[in-house]
Design a protein around this motif. Structure first.
Motif, short mmCIF file in Angstrom:
data_model
loop_
_atom_site.label_atom_id
_atom_site.label_comp_id
_atom_site.label_asym_id
_atom_site.label_seq_id
_atom_site.Cartn_x
_atom_site.Cartn_y
_atom_site.Cartn_z
N SER A 1 0.82 -1.21 0.00
CA SER A 1 0.00 0.00 0.00
C SER A 1 0.85 1.26 0.00
N LYS A 2 2.13 1.12 0.36
CA LYS A 2 3.05 2.25 0.38
C LYS A 2 3.97 2.25 -0.84
N MET A 3 3.70 1.38 -1.81
CA MET A 3 4.58 1.22 -2.96
C MET A 3 3.86 1.51 -4.27
N SER A 4 4.67 1.69 -5.31
CA SER A 4 4.14 1.91 -6.66
C SER A 4 4.53 0.76 -7.57
N ALA A 5 3.71 0.54 -8.60
CA ALA A 5 3.98 -0.52 -9.56
C ALA A 5 3.68 -0.03 -10.96
N LEU A 6 4.35 -0.64 -11.93
CA LEU A 6 4.12 -0.35 -13.34
C LEU A 6 3.81 -1.65 -14.06
N GLU A 7 2.75 -1.63 -14.88
CA GLU A 7 2.43 -2.75 -15.77
C GLU A 7 2.59 -2.22 -17.20
N PRO A 8 3.73 -2.48 -17.86
CA PRO A 8 4.02 -1.87 -19.15
C PRO A 8 3.51 -2.62 -20.37
N ALA A 9 2.78 -3.72 -20.16
CA ALA A 9 2.14 -4.45 -21.27
C ALA A 9 0.72 -4.76 -20.83
N CYS A 10 -0.02 -3.71 -20.49
CA CYS A 10 -1.26 -3.85 -19.72
C CYS A 10 -2.45 -4.37 -20.52
N GLY A 11 -2.42 -4.29 -21.84
CA GLY A 11 -3.59 -4.72 -22.60
C GLY A 11 -4.83 -4.00 -22.14
N ALA B 1 14.84 5.94 -15.01
CA ALA B 1 15.40 4.99 -14.06
C ALA B 1 14.76 5.16 -12.69
N ASN B 2 14.52 4.06 -12.01
CA ASN B 2 13.95 4.06 -10.67
C ASN B 2 12.61 4.81 -10.61
N ALA B 3 11.81 4.66 -11.65
CA ALA B 3 10.53 5.38 -11.73
C ALA B 3 9.48 4.84 -10.78
N VAL B 4 9.53 3.54 -10.50
CA VAL B 4 8.54 2.89 -9.63
C VAL B 4 9.25 1.88 -8.75
N ASP B 5 8.53 1.40 -7.75
CA ASP B 5 9.11 0.37 -6.89
C ASP B 5 9.18 -0.98 -7.59
N TRP B 6 8.08 -1.36 -8.26
CA TRP B 6 8.01 -2.66 -8.92
C TRP B 6 7.55 -2.52 -10.36
#
Length: 205
Positions: free
Chosen positions: A44-54, A92-97
């Motif tokens: 809940s304190k982190m960020s994530a990126l899904e770069p092939a999200c469809g 670089a280092n844009a998100v946690d995961w």
């Protein structure tokens, strides 16, 4: 007569310009969060990126866990930004995961890029056979081995262009995870049977 052998049915060849859109069933993403990186929170304190999200099937589940989720895809599906992850990179280092089910033919490139974009970790959902290939070993696994290899014990059916609750598959899938603050040999894990507990009717509506 159709050849229904497992060797043939497990193949999934895509053209070079194919969007390779095989949506991840939401229960499978929940299984990953609950059983593979459950020791890496609090999310809940982190960020994530899904770069092939469809169409957003994985990103929507990630929002159930992460405080912030970014989503993009090289093709316009009506969800997330239209952005080619390999041609228009994130800083670089844009998100946690970075967590994604990448196009299979580009999975290695997605991992390499994601290791720069993520501060804490990278996770890719791939066919189990991805860990084969001497070329991939030399270019990726030999020098940058994952910290976790998590195999689904249940089959994760994926159908081109849509979710299908009744679909079946002969293809095995697993998660490869790189935790940037950990060192050592990869840990072999299994995603235990969890579809019954984590699947929701609204996932398919």
């Amino acid at each position: 007569m159709q050849n229904r052998s497992h060797a043939v049915m497990a193949q999934r060849a895509e053209a070079a310009d194919s969007p390779d859109d095989f949506p991840t069933p939401p229960w499978a993403t929940r299984g990953f969060m609950e059983h593979v990186i459950n020791d890496c929170g609090p999310f809940s304190k982190m960020s994530a990126l899904e770069p092939a999200c469809g169409a957003g099937h994985m990103a929507k589940v990630l929002k159930e866990y992460f405080g912030e989720v970014r989503a993009s895809d090289a093709y316009a599906y009506g969800y997330g930004a239209v952005r080619d992850y390999l041609d228009v990179p994130y800083e670089a280092n844009a998100v946690d995961w970075v967590i994604t089910n990448p196009p299979f033919r580009l999975a290695e490139e997605f991992v390499q890029r994601s290791l720069m974009v993520a501060r804490l970790g990278v996770a890719v959902l791939v066919r189990t056979v991805f860990i084969e290939s001497s070329g991939r070993y030399r270019s990726l696994f030999e020098n940058i081995p994952p910290t976790k290899f998590a195999q689904y014990v249940e089959r994760v059916p994926m159908v081109r262009g849509r979710l299908d609750k009744k679909a079946s598959t002969a293809t095995g899938y697993a998660w490869l995870v790189w935790e940037k603050e950990k060192v050592g040999f990869p840990r072999l894990m299994w995603v235990p049977p969890c579809r019954k507990q984590l699947e929701r009717d609204q996932d398919y509506s």
